[in-house]
Design an enzyme around this catalytic site. Structure first.
Site, PDB file in Angstrom:
ATOM      1  N   PRO A 100       0.938  -1.318   0.058  1.00  0.00           N
ATOM      2  CA  PRO A 100      -0.176  -0.218   0.043  1.00  0.00           C
ATOM      3  C   PRO A 100       0.754   1.275  -0.004  1.00  0.00           C
ATOM      4  O   PRO A 100       1.577   1.353   0.798  1.00  0.00           O
ATOM      5  CB  PRO A 100      -0.791  -0.009   1.227  1.00  0.00           C
ATOM      6  N   TYR A 152      -5.813   2.408   8.173  1.00  0.00           N
ATOM      7  CA  TYR A 152      -5.110   3.000   9.200  1.00  0.00           C
ATOM      8  C   TYR A 152      -6.448   3.356  10.075  1.00  0.00           C
ATOM      9  O   TYR A 152      -7.369   3.970   9.706  1.00  0.00           O
ATOM     10  CB  TYR A 152      -4.836   4.370   8.960  1.00  0.00           C
ATOM     11  N   THR A 178      -2.285  -1.210   9.363  1.00  0.00           N
ATOM     12  CA  THR A 178      -0.811  -0.976   9.639  1.00  0.00           C
ATOM     13  C   THR A 178      -0.645  -0.467  11.156  1.00  0.00           C
ATOM     14  O   THR A 178      -1.470   0.718  11.492  1.00  0.00           O
ATOM     15  CB  THR A 178      -0.582   0.309   8.530  1.00  0.00           C
ATOM     16  N   ARG A 187       9.616  13.382   8.015  1.00  0.00           N
ATOM     17  CA  ARG A 187      10.260  13.518   6.685  1.00  0.00           C
ATOM     18  C   ARG A 187      10.748  14.795   6.290  1.00  0.00           C
ATOM     19  O   ARG A 187      10.117  15.514   5.921  1.00  0.00           O
ATOM     20  CB  ARG A 187       9.027  13.160   5.658  1.00  0.00           C
ATOM     21  N   LYS A 251       0.528  -5.336   9.579  1.00  0.00           N
ATOM     22  CA  LYS A 251       1.598  -4.894   9.072  1.00  0.00           C
ATOM     23  C   LYS A 251       2.411  -3.861   9.647  1.00  0.00           C
ATOM     24  O   LYS A 251       1.832  -2.986  10.204  1.00  0.00           O
ATOM     25  CB  LYS A 251       1.280  -3.909   7.563  1.00  0.00           C
ATOM     26  N   SER A 273       7.882  -5.350   8.563  1.00  0.00           N
ATOM     27  CA  SER A 273       8.055  -3.973   7.675  1.00  0.00           C
ATOM     28  C   SER A 273       8.736  -2.922   8.646  1.00  0.00           C
ATOM     29  O   SER A 273       8.103  -2.895   9.589  1.00  0.00           O
ATOM     30  CB  SER A 273       6.706  -3.656   6.944  1.00  0.00           C
ATOM     31  N   ARG A 278      10.530   4.755   6.755  1.00  0.00           N
ATOM     32  CA  ARG A 278       9.846   6.081   6.807  1.00  0.00           C
ATOM     33  C   ARG A 278       9.398   6.434   8.091  1.00  0.00           C
ATOM     34  O   ARG A 278       8.831   7.588   8.287  1.00  0.00           O
ATOM     35  CB  ARG A 278       8.783   6.263   5.808  1.00  0.00           C
ATOM     36  N   GLY A 307      10.337  -4.116   2.295  1.00  0.00           N
ATOM     37  CA  GLY A 307      11.244  -2.794   2.487  1.00  0.00           C
ATOM     38  C   GLY A 307      12.598  -3.300   1.733  1.00  0.00           C
ATOM     39  O   GLY A 307      13.516  -4.210   2.112  1.00  0.00           O
ATOM     40  N   GLY A 308      12.819  -2.587   0.491  1.00  0.00           N
ATOM     41  CA  GLY A 308      14.343  -2.632  -0.189  1.00  0.00           C
ATOM     42  C   GLY A 308      14.188  -3.906  -1.116  1.00  0.00           C
ATOM     43  O   GLY A 308      15.484  -3.894  -1.747  1.00  0.00           O
ATOM     44  N   ARG A 310      14.444  -4.786  -4.593  1.00  0.00           N
ATOM     45  CA  ARG A 310      14.552  -4.392  -5.772  1.00  0.00           C
ATOM     46  C   ARG A 310      14.723  -5.406  -6.986  1.00  0.00           C
ATOM     47  O   ARG A 310      15.124  -5.011  -8.233  1.00  0.00           O
ATOM     48  CB  ARG A 310      15.403  -3.390  -5.750  1.00  0.00           C
ATOM     49  N   ARG A 330       7.961   1.379  -3.459  1.00  0.00           N
ATOM     50  CA  ARG A 330       8.328   2.315  -4.193  1.00  0.00           C
ATOM     51  C   ARG A 330       8.320   1.871  -5.565  1.00  0.00           C
ATOM     52  O   ARG A 330       8.036   2.744  -6.725  1.00  0.00           O
ATOM     53  CB  ARG A 330       9.309   2.975  -3.850  1.00  0.00           C
TER      54      ARG A 330
HETATM   55  C1  LIG Z   1       5.527   7.093  -0.629  1.00  0.00           C
HETATM   56  C2  LIG Z   1       4.966   5.850   0.045  1.00  0.00           C
HETATM   57  C3  LIG Z   1       3.760   5.891   0.582  1.00  0.00           C
HETATM   58  C4  LIG Z   1       3.373   4.735   1.529  1.00  0.00           C
HETATM   59  N1  LIG Z   1       2.116   4.865   2.140  1.00  0.00           N
HETATM   60  C5  LIG Z   1       1.678   3.795   2.812  1.00  0.00           C
HETATM   61  C6  LIG Z   1       0.369   3.765   3.174  1.00  0.00           C
HETATM   62  O1  LIG Z   1      -0.499   4.714   2.901  1.00  0.00           O
HETATM   63  N2  LIG Z   1       0.122   2.764   4.205  1.00  0.00           N
HETATM   64  C7  LIG Z   1       1.057   1.817   4.693  1.00  0.00           C
HETATM   65  O2  LIG Z   1       0.691   0.937   5.427  1.00  0.00           O
HETATM   66  N3  LIG Z   1       2.370   1.832   4.247  1.00  0.00           N
HETATM   67  C8  LIG Z   1       2.527   2.872   3.213  1.00  0.00           C
HETATM   68  N4  LIG Z   1       3.922   2.935   2.853  1.00  0.00           N
HETATM   69  C9  LIG Z   1       4.855   1.814   3.160  1.00  0.00           C
HETATM   70  C10 LIG Z   1       4.696   0.677   2.125  1.00  0.00           C
HETATM   71  O3  LIG Z   1       3.752  -0.195   2.182  1.00  0.00           O
HETATM   72  C11 LIG Z   1       5.924  -0.341   2.007  1.00  0.00           C
HETATM   73  O4  LIG Z   1       5.943  -0.832   3.477  1.00  0.00           O
HETATM   74  C12 LIG Z   1       7.238   0.118   1.834  1.00  0.00           C
HETATM   75  O5  LIG Z   1       7.207   1.113   0.868  1.00  0.00           O
HETATM   76  C13 LIG Z   1       8.121  -0.905   1.281  1.00  0.00           C
HETATM   77  O6  LIG Z   1       9.379  -0.524   1.191  1.00  0.00           O
HETATM   78  P1  LIG Z   1      10.137  -0.328  -0.409  1.00  0.00           P
HETATM   79  O7  LIG Z   1       9.465   0.939  -0.799  1.00  0.00           O
HETATM   80  O8  LIG Z   1      11.407  -0.203  -0.480  1.00  0.00           O
HETATM   81  O9  LIG Z   1       9.478  -1.410  -1.153  1.00  0.00           O
HETATM   82  C14 LIG Z   1       4.403   4.142   1.970  1.00  0.00           C
HETATM   83  C15 LIG Z   1       5.643   3.831   1.470  1.00  0.00           C
HETATM   84  C16 LIG Z   1       6.124   4.861   0.425  1.00  0.00           C
HETATM   85  C17 LIG Z   1       7.322   4.983  -0.178  1.00  0.00           C
END
Ligand SMILES: Cc1cc2nc3c(=O)[nH]c(=O)nc-3n(C[C@H](O)[C@H](O)[C@H](O)COP(=O)(O)O)c2cc1C
Length: 379
Positions: A100, A152, A178, A187, A251, A273, A278, A307-308, A310, A330
């Site tokens: 998400p 959320y 989450t 941020r 999550k 996660s 973030r 997370g990570g 790629r 991402r």
């Molecule tokens: C721009 C952005 C927005 C995100 N928004 C949410 C969100 O709305 N809800 C949530 O549970 N996680 C959110 N996440 C976390 C992602 O679900 C996920 O845990 C994370 O992006 C995984 O890492 P990766 O970007 O390295 O693949 C967000 C992450 C990013 C980068």
């Protein structure tokens, strides 16, 4: 056919050809990141890319994968490979789901509708965020492919209750709660850019980005201050469970005791996660947390991680360390920005090709052959 129509058709074909050519030149997920960087406004790209504070955890998520090496097995018949698996009983064509993420209409005008179509093309599950910029009912209608909804809990529990009811009616297959955002991580880049989505971007599932909310940093931080609830505990998880009969996924845990508690609270799956680096900066990389969580869950629920991730080799390593599947955040946004629906589908197909090749070269004809003997922590 009128001349005007013919000309339009020619232009469309040329555009399509050049877009396809452009997409075919993108060979890795990192290429997609570079392409997204070139098309998105800087504050939007940085909002998607960045992590909290010094971004130590953002980097650690990637570095963790490099600490594990593969131990390929030879002379196994890998002429036919099956990358498919199931999560919560749904068959997906590769062990990668769409995590998400918020604000898809900032990445592409078709936003979440394009993501949903691209994920369906890729044969996997899309987890729609509470912070989607399209109504969850519209996203559900894009395809019959299974979708999950990420929740959320709002300070205003009435908003959450209504949302959970809408999610069930729209046919989502699981609720992904989450739990790593009692408040938003800091941020810095968003604050420096005073990041604020344009007024025509709304959050139809989540209460809205009130343009009149006083804002000292970014608009997203101001929204989080209004809606996130730092008093949440496991009791609220029980409450969410009582609202819906959909399978519950928790999550955002890293600790073994939290993973255990999630299962005790009725979670059918746990996603290890740190929110893509973030939230709390300096916390463990998600991959490093995975083995302990797998041990704590002890087969009572499915364990996923994000997370990570790629590369196909990253997917392979996470599975060898006990994940049922991984999610990517991402890279999907990069695919969306670079090419809408087909960009999302191509990101998934690149990972699929990479995983398929890694499995072939490692002697694994199917996902269940990727066991703990296939990786070791580098000395
Ligand atoms: C721009 C952005 C927005 C995100 N928004 C949410 C969100 O709305 N809800 C949530 O549970 N996680 C959110 N996440 C976390 C992602 O679900 C996920 O845990 C994370 O992006 C995984 O890492 P990766 O970007 O390295 O693949 C967000 C992450 C990013 C980068």
């Amino acid at each position: 056919m009128s001349l005007a129509y013919k000309i339009k058709e020619q232009v469309d074909t040329r555009w399509k050809r050049s877009r396809n050519g452009h997409m075919n030149a993108l060979l890795t997920l990192d290429d997609f990141e570079a392409a997204a960087r070139s098309v998105l406004p800087v504050p939007t790209f940085e909002h998607f890319r960045s992590g909290a504070d010094e971004e130590k955890t953002l980097r650690a998520n990637r570095e963790a994968f490099n600490r594990f090496t593969l131990w390929p097995r030879m002379l196994v018949d890998v002429s036919k490979r099956d990358l498919s698996t199931t999560v919560l009983g749904e068959r997906i064509s590769l062990p990668v789901l769409v995590a998400p993420t918020s604000f898809h209409r900032l990445a592409h005008p078709e936003g979440e509708l394009a993501t949903a179509a691209g994920a369906a093309d890729g044969g996997t599950i899309y987890t729609v965020s509470t912070l989607a910029t399209t109504a969850l009912e519209e996203i559900a209608k894009v395809s019959s492919a299974p979708k999950w909804f990420q929740l959320y809990i709002d300070k205003d529990r009435g908003i959450t209750r209504t949302l959970v009811e809408r999610v069930a009616v729209a046919g989502y297959r699981a609720l992904v709660l989450t739990v790593d955002v009692p408040m938003l991580g800091r941020r810095l880049i968003d604050e420096r850019n005073r990041f604020a989505p344009p007024p025509d971007i709304s959050l139809p599932n989540a209460g809205d980005l009130d343009p009149n909310t006083p804002m000292t940093g970014s608009r997203v931080a101001a929204y989080a201050l209004q809606h996130r609830d730092a008093s949440l505990t496991w009791r609220d998880v029980e409450w969410v469970r009582s609202l819906s009969s959909l399978p519950l996924v928790i999550k955002g845990v890293l600790r073994a005791d939290d993973a255990h508690r999630a299962v005790e609270s009725g979670a059918r799956a746990v996603i290890v996660s740190n929110h893509g680096g973030r939230q709390v900066d300096g916390c463990a990389a998600a991959l490093d947390a995975l083995p302990e969580a797998v041990e704590a869950v002890a087969g009572r629920a499915e364990v996923l991680m994000d997370g990570g991730v790629r590369w196909g080799t990253d997917v392979f390593k996470a599975i060898a360390l006990g994940a049922r599947a991984v999610l990517i955040g991402r890279p999907i946004l990069w695919g969306l920005a670079a090419g809408g629906r087909s960009g999302v589908a191509r990101v998934l197909s690149l990972l699929s090709d990479e995983l398929s090749r890694t499995m072939a070269l490692s002697g694994c004809a199917n996902v269940s052959a990727i066991d703990a003997t296939m990786v070791r922590r580098a000395p």
